[in-house]
Design a protein around this motif. Structure first.
Motif, PDB file in Angstrom:
ATOM      1  N   ALA A  62       0.831  -1.212   0.000  1.00 26.16           N
ATOM      2  CA  ALA A  62       0.000   0.000   0.000  1.00 26.16           C
ATOM      3  C   ALA A  62       0.866   1.264   0.000  1.00 26.16           C
ATOM      4  CB  ALA A  62      -0.932  -0.006   1.204  1.00 26.16           C
ATOM      5  N   ALA A  63       2.060   1.189   0.574  1.00 26.78           N
ATOM      6  CA  ALA A  63       2.942   2.361   0.592  1.00 26.78           C
ATOM      7  C   ALA A  63       3.482   2.660  -0.803  1.00 26.78           C
ATOM      8  CB  ALA A  63       4.105   2.124   1.555  1.00 26.78           C
ATOM      9  N   ARG A  64       3.641   1.612  -1.628  1.00 30.80           N
ATOM     10  CA  ARG A  64       4.271   1.797  -2.949  1.00 30.80           C
ATOM     11  C   ARG A  64       3.294   1.968  -4.102  1.00 30.80           C
ATOM     12  NH1 ARG A  64       7.376  -0.982   0.311  1.00 30.80           N
ATOM     13  NH2 ARG A  64       9.620  -0.694   0.225  1.00 30.80           N
ATOM     14  N   ALA A  65       2.132   1.264  -4.016  1.00 36.69           N
ATOM     15  CA  ALA A  65       1.241   1.226  -5.181  1.00 36.69           C
ATOM     16  C   ALA A  65       0.052   2.160  -4.994  1.00 36.69           C
ATOM     17  CB  ALA A  65       0.742  -0.200  -5.397  1.00 36.69           C
ATOM     18  N   ARG A  66      -0.360   2.815  -6.091  1.00 42.66           N
ATOM     19  CA  ARG A  66      -1.555   3.669  -6.013  1.00 42.66           C
ATOM     20  C   ARG A  66      -2.828   2.850  -6.147  1.00 42.66           C
ATOM     21  NH1 ARG A  66      -5.313   7.031  -7.266  1.00 42.66           N
ATOM     22  NH2 ARG A  66      -5.906   6.312  -9.346  1.00 42.66           N
ATOM     23  N   VAL A  67      -2.769   1.821  -7.007  1.00 41.95           N
ATOM     24  CA  VAL A  67      -3.962   0.998  -7.219  1.00 41.95           C
ATOM     25  C   VAL A  67      -3.766  -0.328  -6.490  1.00 41.95           C
ATOM     26  CG1 VAL A  67      -5.474  -0.088  -8.922  1.00 41.95           C
ATOM     27  CG2 VAL A  67      -4.275   2.045  -9.491  1.00 41.95           C
ATOM     28  N   LEU A  68      -4.755  -0.689  -5.681  1.00 41.67           N
ATOM     29  CA  LEU A  68      -4.688  -1.951  -4.931  1.00 41.67           C
ATOM     30  C   LEU A  68      -5.780  -2.861  -5.475  1.00 41.67           C
ATOM     31  CD1 LEU A  68      -4.380  -0.370  -1.366  1.00 41.67           C
ATOM     32  CD2 LEU A  68      -2.522  -1.079  -2.912  1.00 41.67           C
ATOM     33  N   LEU A  69      -5.378  -3.952  -6.109  1.00 42.63           N
ATOM     34  CA  LEU A  69      -6.359  -4.854  -6.700  1.00 42.63           C
ATOM     35  C   LEU A  69      -6.547  -6.056  -5.778  1.00 42.63           C
ATOM     36  CD1 LEU A  69      -7.034  -5.578 -10.291  1.00 42.63           C
ATOM     37  CD2 LEU A  69      -6.755  -7.541  -8.802  1.00 42.63           C
ATOM     38  N   LEU A  70      -7.738  -6.153  -5.202  1.00 42.67           N
ATOM     39  CA  LEU A  70      -8.001  -7.205  -4.215  1.00 42.67           C
ATOM     40  C   LEU A  70      -8.524  -8.443  -4.942  1.00 42.67           C
ATOM     41  CD1 LEU A  70      -9.840  -5.045  -1.511  1.00 42.67           C
ATOM     42  CD2 LEU A  70      -7.383  -5.173  -2.047  1.00 42.67           C
ATOM     43  N   ALA A  71      -7.746  -9.521  -4.914  1.00 44.02           N
ATOM     44  CA  ALA A  71      -8.132 -10.742  -5.631  1.00 44.02           C
ATOM     45  C   ALA A  71      -8.117 -11.927  -4.680  1.00 44.02           C
ATOM     46  CB  ALA A  71      -7.196 -10.980  -6.824  1.00 44.02           C
ATOM     47  N   VAL A  72      -8.726 -11.739  -3.505  1.00 41.58           N
ATOM     48  CA  VAL A  72      -8.852 -12.845  -2.548  1.00 41.58           C
ATOM     49  C   VAL A  72     -10.284 -13.367  -2.605  1.00 41.58           C
ATOM     50  CG1 VAL A  72      -7.085 -11.827  -1.059  1.00 41.58           C
ATOM     51  CG2 VAL A  72      -9.507 -11.415  -0.542  1.00 41.58           C
ATOM     52  N   LYS A  73     -10.495 -14.554  -2.051  1.00 37.32           N
ATOM     53  CA  LYS A  73     -11.836 -15.148  -2.026  1.00 37.32           C
ATOM     54  C   LYS A  73     -12.790 -14.258  -1.215  1.00 37.32           C
ATOM     55  CE  LYS A  73     -11.395 -19.329  -3.909  1.00 37.32           C
ATOM     56  NZ  LYS A  73     -11.873 -19.406  -5.295  1.00 37.32           N
ATOM     57  N   PRO A  74     -14.069 -14.240  -1.575  1.00 39.57           N
ATOM     58  CA  PRO A  74     -15.019 -13.405  -0.824  1.00 39.57           C
ATOM     59  C   PRO A  74     -14.966 -13.675   0.683  1.00 39.57           C
ATOM     60  CG  PRO A  74     -16.055 -14.281  -2.797  1.00 39.57           C
ATOM     61  CD  PRO A  74     -14.693 -14.921  -2.721  1.00 39.57           C
ATOM     62  N   GLN A  75     -14.754 -14.944   1.077  1.00 40.55           N
ATOM     63  CA  GLN A  75     -14.742 -15.258   2.514  1.00 40.55           C
ATOM     64  C   GLN A  75     -13.498 -14.722   3.226  1.00 40.55           C
ATOM     65  OE1 GLN A  75     -15.010 -17.502   0.047  1.00 40.55           O
ATOM     66  NE2 GLN A  75     -13.830 -19.350   0.395  1.00 40.55           N
ATOM     67  N   ASP A  76     -12.470 -14.309   2.456  1.00 41.39           N
ATOM     68  CA  ASP A  76     -11.248 -13.764   3.067  1.00 41.39           C
ATOM     69  C   ASP A  76     -11.223 -12.236   3.052  1.00 41.39           C
ATOM     70  OD1 ASP A  76     -10.062 -16.221   3.666  1.00 41.39           O
ATOM     71  OD2 ASP A  76      -9.225 -16.425   1.656  1.00 41.39           O
ATOM     72  N   ILE A  77     -12.231 -11.627   2.405  1.00 43.73           N
ATOM     73  CA  ILE A  77     -12.093 -10.180   2.152  1.00 43.73           C
ATOM     74  C   ILE A  77     -12.230  -9.350   3.422  1.00 43.73           C
ATOM     75  CG2 ILE A  77     -14.507  -9.635   1.514  1.00 43.73           C
ATOM     76  CD1 ILE A  77     -12.356  -8.205  -0.859  1.00 43.73           C
ATOM     77  N   ASP A  78     -13.078  -9.786   4.365  1.00 47.11           N
ATOM     78  CA  ASP A  78     -13.260  -8.959   5.563  1.00 47.11           C
ATOM     79  C   ASP A  78     -11.986  -8.904   6.401  1.00 47.11           C
ATOM     80  OD1 ASP A  78     -15.901  -8.111   5.050  1.00 47.11           O
ATOM     81  OD2 ASP A  78     -16.633 -10.090   5.621  1.00 47.11           O
TER      82      ASP A  78
END
Ligand SMILES: NC(=O)c1ccc[n+]([C@@H]2O[C@H](COP(=O)([O-])OP(=O)(O)OC[C@H]3O[C@@H](n4cnc5c(N)ncnc54)[C@H](OP(=O)(O)O)[C@@H]3O)[C@@H](O)[C@H]2O)c1
Length: 272
Positions: A62-78
């Motif tokens: 998060a410190a380096r990238a402007r765009v964060l693409l979340l590609a985890v399973k729905p059950q892991d997102i929280d």
């Protein structure tokens, strides 16, 4: 690192979809500006080596990238959002491919004002023929959608819809590849019934599916017109079509997609 110093994209969760996107982006523009964040150190090392991109923990990404693409399973997102929240601000763009997870849920877990774009991709992204459908959250504007679209365009086509249509999109293009695989499987079985070797039947049907798909995409003609063009009076195709109608295949497909839609609504509401 300050918000101004951030650039590029972090793929958070390097599983099937995360890797498909990473490989498409590296093929298109090289590894520069890309990084990965993976829970498993072995998998992180594998992706780093395979694509020439660095791996970081969540804070580093998060410190380096402007765009964060979340590609985890729905059950892991929280759990992921809970950990990510302290590293994210409104200078980031968060793009989520987690099926059925509303942008409001992601926004609620992050600091106020963070732009979020939700995407429904599909597995043909693995061969650069994906169909990705984007929706903006409350704080995402046209420029954010443009940025997300440019990313997803590396692995196929991209469309935009209001978020209220995402359950229908899930039922059509998200689950859609499975319906075509199912049809092909049935048609190969028919070839075997007619005495053809399995490998030959599969070759005939897969190429026919590909040819039919490219015709639909490239001629701009309606599927009905294309079907009529191969349905001659008293011929073989009309004999087959009559059986498809007699067995209710059209109604079955509509009911199947309606069921997928209902399930997507249920999953989005948190019912397992
Ligand atoms: N595959 C599809 O057809 C498809 C289609 C449309 C949408 N999607 C969506 O795409 C998303 C990813 O699906 P997938 O099939 O690629 O899943 P996957 O293969 O299980 O990949 C998810 C990856 O994320 C990692 N992970 C989980 N929590 C993490 C965290 N806190 N930090 C870093 N990495 C983390 C997982 O590690 P572990 O292995 O250790 O759990 C795994 O490597 C899902 O939300 C799914 O709904 C998938």
């Amino acid at each position: 690192m300050t918000a101004e110093g951030r650039r590029g994209l972090a793929i958070i969760g390097g599983g099937k979809i995360g890797e498909a996107l990473l490989s498409g982006l590296v093929r298109r523009g090289g590894p520069d500006g890309l990084l990965v964040c993976e829970r498993s150190p072995d998998r992180a090392a594998q992706l780093s080596e395979r694509y020439g991109v660095p791996a970081f923990d969540l804070g580093g990404a998060a410190a380096r990238a402007r765009v964060l693409l979340l590609a985890v399973k729905p059950q892991d997102i929280d759990v992921l959002l809970g950990r990510l929240a302290e590293f994210v601000d409104d200078g980031h763009l968060v793009v989520s491919v987690a099926a059925g997870v509303p942008t409001a849920r992601i926004e609620a877990a992050l600091p106020a004002g963070v732009p979020v774009v939700r995407v429904m991709p599909n597995t043909p992204a693995l061969v650069d023929e994906g169909m990705s459908v984007l929706s903006a959250g409350a704080h995402a504007g046209e420029a954010d959608l443009d940025e997300a679209e440019a990313l997803l365009a590396a692995v196929g086509r991209v469309r935009r819809v209001p978020e209220s249509q995402q359950d229908a999109v899930t039922a059509l293009s998200g689950s859609g590849p499975a319906y075509f695989f199912f049809l092909v499987e049935a048609m190969v079985d028919a070839g075997i019934l007619l005495g053809l070797p399995r490998a030959l039947a599969a070759d005939l049907i897969v190429q026919t599916a590909l040819g039919a798909a490219v015709m639909m995409r490239d001629t701009g003609e309606h599927p009905v017109q294309l079907r009529e063009a191969v349905t001659s009076p008293g011929g073989t195709t009309i004999a087959a079509i009559r059986e498809l109608e007699r067995h209710g295949v059209r109604a079955a497909l509509i009911a199947a997609i309606e069921a997928a839609h209902a399930r997507s609504v249920e999953l989005g509401a948190g019912q397992s």
